[in-house]
Design a protein around this motif. Sequence first.
Motif, PDB file in Angstrom:
ATOM      1  N   PHE A  55       0.819  -1.214   0.000  1.00 28.86           N
ATOM      2  CA  PHE A  55       0.000   0.000   0.000  1.00 28.86           C
ATOM      3  C   PHE A  55       0.856   1.269   0.000  1.00 28.86           C
ATOM      4  O   PHE A  55       0.456   2.284  -0.558  1.00 28.86           O
ATOM      5  N   THR A  56       2.035   1.202   0.598  1.00 30.50           N
ATOM      6  CA  THR A  56       2.937   2.357   0.542  1.00 30.50           C
ATOM      7  C   THR A  56       3.373   2.627  -0.894  1.00 30.50           C
ATOM      8  O   THR A  56       3.387   3.772  -1.354  1.00 30.50           O
ATOM      9  N   ILE A  57       3.711   1.554  -1.615  1.00 26.09           N
ATOM     10  CA  ILE A  57       4.102   1.694  -3.028  1.00 26.09           C
ATOM     11  C   ILE A  57       2.911   2.152  -3.861  1.00 26.09           C
ATOM     12  O   ILE A  57       3.033   3.040  -4.723  1.00 26.09           O
ATOM     13  N   LEU A  58       1.740   1.562  -3.616  1.00 26.19           N
ATOM     14  CA  LEU A  58       0.553   1.894  -4.401  1.00 26.19           C
ATOM     15  C   LEU A  58       0.165   3.360  -4.244  1.00 26.19           C
ATOM     16  O   LEU A  58      -0.074   4.068  -5.236  1.00 26.19           O
ATOM     17  N   PHE A  59       0.146   3.851  -3.007  1.00 28.67           N
ATOM     18  CA  PHE A  59      -0.225   5.251  -2.800  1.00 28.67           C
ATOM     19  C   PHE A  59       0.870   6.200  -3.296  1.00 28.67           C
ATOM     20  O   PHE A  59       0.578   7.332  -3.680  1.00 28.67           O
ATOM     21  N   PHE A 119       6.201   7.023   7.728  1.00 24.74           N
ATOM     22  CA  PHE A 119       6.511   7.060   9.155  1.00 24.74           C
ATOM     23  C   PHE A 119       6.020   5.798   9.852  1.00 24.74           C
ATOM     24  O   PHE A 119       6.698   5.266  10.731  1.00 24.74           O
ATOM     25  N   SER A 120       4.839   5.309   9.458  1.00 23.91           N
ATOM     26  CA  SER A 120       4.314   4.087  10.068  1.00 23.91           C
ATOM     27  C   SER A 120       5.221   2.898   9.770  1.00 23.91           C
ATOM     28  O   SER A 120       5.501   2.078  10.655  1.00 23.91           O
ATOM     29  N   HIS A 121       5.684   2.799   8.537  1.00 25.11           N
ATOM     30  CA  HIS A 121       6.533   1.661   8.170  1.00 25.11           C
ATOM     31  C   HIS A 121       7.898   1.730   8.848  1.00 25.11           C
ATOM     32  O   HIS A 121       8.386   0.732   9.388  1.00 25.11           O
ATOM     33  N   PHE A 122       8.517   2.908   8.831  1.00 22.48           N
ATOM     34  CA  PHE A 122       9.878   3.009   9.363  1.00 22.48           C
ATOM     35  C   PHE A 122       9.919   3.016  10.891  1.00 22.48           C
ATOM     36  O   PHE A 122      10.986   2.836  11.466  1.00 22.48           O
ATOM     37  N   THR A 123       8.788   3.235  11.551  1.00 22.36           N
ATOM     38  CA  THR A 123       8.784   3.081  13.009  1.00 22.36           C
ATOM     39  C   THR A 123       8.555   1.627  13.418  1.00 22.36           C
ATOM     40  O   THR A 123       8.904   1.246  14.533  1.00 22.36           O
ATOM     41  N   GLN A 124       7.970   0.821  12.521  1.00 27.32           N
ATOM     42  CA  GLN A 124       7.754  -0.584  12.847  1.00 27.32           C
ATOM     43  C   GLN A 124       8.959  -1.456  12.510  1.00 27.32           C
ATOM     44  O   GLN A 124       9.195  -2.455  13.181  1.00 27.32           O
ATOM     45  N   TRP A 149      13.188  -1.578  11.510  1.00 28.46           N
ATOM     46  CA  TRP A 149      14.419  -0.803  11.615  1.00 28.46           C
ATOM     47  C   TRP A 149      15.154  -0.802  10.285  1.00 28.46           C
ATOM     48  O   TRP A 149      15.312  -1.825   9.625  1.00 28.46           O
ATOM     49  N   TYR A 150      15.591   0.380   9.875  1.00 28.28           N
ATOM     50  CA  TYR A 150      16.441   0.581   8.698  1.00 28.28           C
ATOM     51  C   TYR A 150      17.561   1.518   9.107  1.00 28.28           C
ATOM     52  O   TYR A 150      17.383   2.350  10.004  1.00 28.28           O
ATOM     53  N   PRO A 151      18.723   1.421   8.461  1.00 29.71           N
ATOM     54  CA  PRO A 151      19.772   2.429   8.731  1.00 29.71           C
ATOM     55  C   PRO A 151      19.270   3.829   8.356  1.00 29.71           C
ATOM     56  O   PRO A 151      18.429   3.995   7.468  1.00 29.71           O
ATOM     57  N   PHE A 152      19.811   4.822   9.040  1.00 27.20           N
ATOM     58  CA  PHE A 152      19.333   6.196   8.855  1.00 27.20           C
ATOM     59  C   PHE A 152      19.504   6.670   7.419  1.00 27.20           C
ATOM     60  O   PHE A 152      18.626   7.358   6.878  1.00 27.20           O
ATOM     61  N   HIS A 153      20.623   6.297   6.771  1.00 23.58           N
ATOM     62  CA  HIS A 153      20.844   6.791   5.406  1.00 23.58           C
ATOM     63  C   HIS A 153      19.842   6.181   4.420  1.00 23.58           C
ATOM     64  O   HIS A 153      19.494   6.808   3.431  1.00 23.58           O
ATOM     65  N   GLU A 154      19.341   4.979   4.689  1.00 20.14           N
ATOM     66  CA  GLU A 154      18.319   4.400   3.817  1.00 20.14           C
ATOM     67  C   GLU A 154      16.973   5.095   4.009  1.00 20.14           C
ATOM     68  O   GLU A 154      16.245   5.336   3.047  1.00 20.14           O
ATOM     69  N   VAL A 155      16.645   5.415   5.249  1.00 17.04           N
ATOM     70  CA  VAL A 155      15.402   6.146   5.516  1.00 17.04           C
ATOM     71  C   VAL A 155      15.464   7.533   4.877  1.00 17.04           C
ATOM     72  O   VAL A 155      14.509   7.990   4.234  1.00 17.04           O
ATOM     73  N   LEU A 156      16.609   8.193   5.024  1.00 13.98           N
ATOM     74  CA  LEU A 156      16.766   9.521   4.421  1.00 13.98           C
ATOM     75  C   LEU A 156      16.710   9.449   2.901  1.00 13.98           C
ATOM     76  O   LEU A 156      16.145  10.333   2.251  1.00 13.98           O
ATOM     77  N   ALA A 157      17.269   8.380   2.325  1.00 11.90           N
ATOM     78  CA  ALA A 157      17.208   8.213   0.867  1.00 11.90           C
ATOM     79  C   ALA A 157      15.771   8.041   0.395  1.00 11.90           C
ATOM     80  O   ALA A 157      15.359   8.634  -0.612  1.00 11.90           O
ATOM     81  N   TYR A 158      14.990   7.248   1.126  1.00 15.85           N
ATOM     82  CA  TYR A 158      13.585   7.062   0.745  1.00 15.85           C
ATOM     83  C   TYR A 158      12.816   8.374   0.826  1.00 15.85           C
ATOM     84  O   TYR A 158      12.074   8.724  -0.100  1.00 15.85           O
ATOM     85  N   PHE A 159      12.982   9.090   1.931  1.00 18.61           N
ATOM     86  CA  PHE A 159      12.248  10.348   2.075  1.00 18.61           C
ATOM     87  C   PHE A 159      12.678  11.369   1.026  1.00 18.61           C
ATOM     88  O   PHE A 159      11.849  12.083   0.476  1.00 18.61           O
TER      89      PHE A 159
END
Length: 201
Positions: A68-72, A112-117, A119-129
């Motif tokens: 659903f994250t990809i779909l939206f 935010f819902s996915h990345f709080t549930q 764990w990913y390294p910070f640089h991967e989260v920043l890359a996604y955002f």
Amino acid sequence: MWFLYLLSWLALCIQILVVTLSIAAGLYYLAELVEEYTVFTSKVIRYLIIFNTSVYICLLLFEEMPFFTILFGLLGNGAYFLLLREFPYFALSSPGFIGSVVSVVLNHYLAFSHFTQEWYPFHEVLAYFTVCLWMVPFAFFVSLSANENVLPTMAERPPMMGAETDVVSNYFSRKGKKYGLLSMLKTAQESMLPQRVKKHF
């Protein structure tokens, strides 16, 4: 020992000030470029949306992101394409603008819902955002001032009833009212920075 600690806080304040001024100068320069080259900016935003769509497809194929994250995210890119059809004009009541705003809020919530549930390294989260959530809306935000210097057309707005019914007089009567990013930055520059005084000899 305490003096170096205080000095480090002073240095941090100076660094934050320099970074803020650099970002403001970069935004000012980008807003001027967008005003000059609206057709090229439209093409750049179109390629950014296509790149963003391919990133979402790669995330669906190679990563374990929620469907659903990809779909939206892909639906948000569809709303960005609708918004791009009227570029450089933005009607606040258009389906493209409303869909874009809703998709930005919804995609941030899902991310935010996915990345709080999980764990990913910070640089991967920043890359996604950065790539998936901020790149295209930031391009639209910078290009808000692009329609300030566009020549008037009949598609801009219907003529008002009264004496000024032609397009040119309507354009010049409201020319002083600018609400874009570039005019906001110019106002901030005039009110915050000291002005140069010309010497008359």
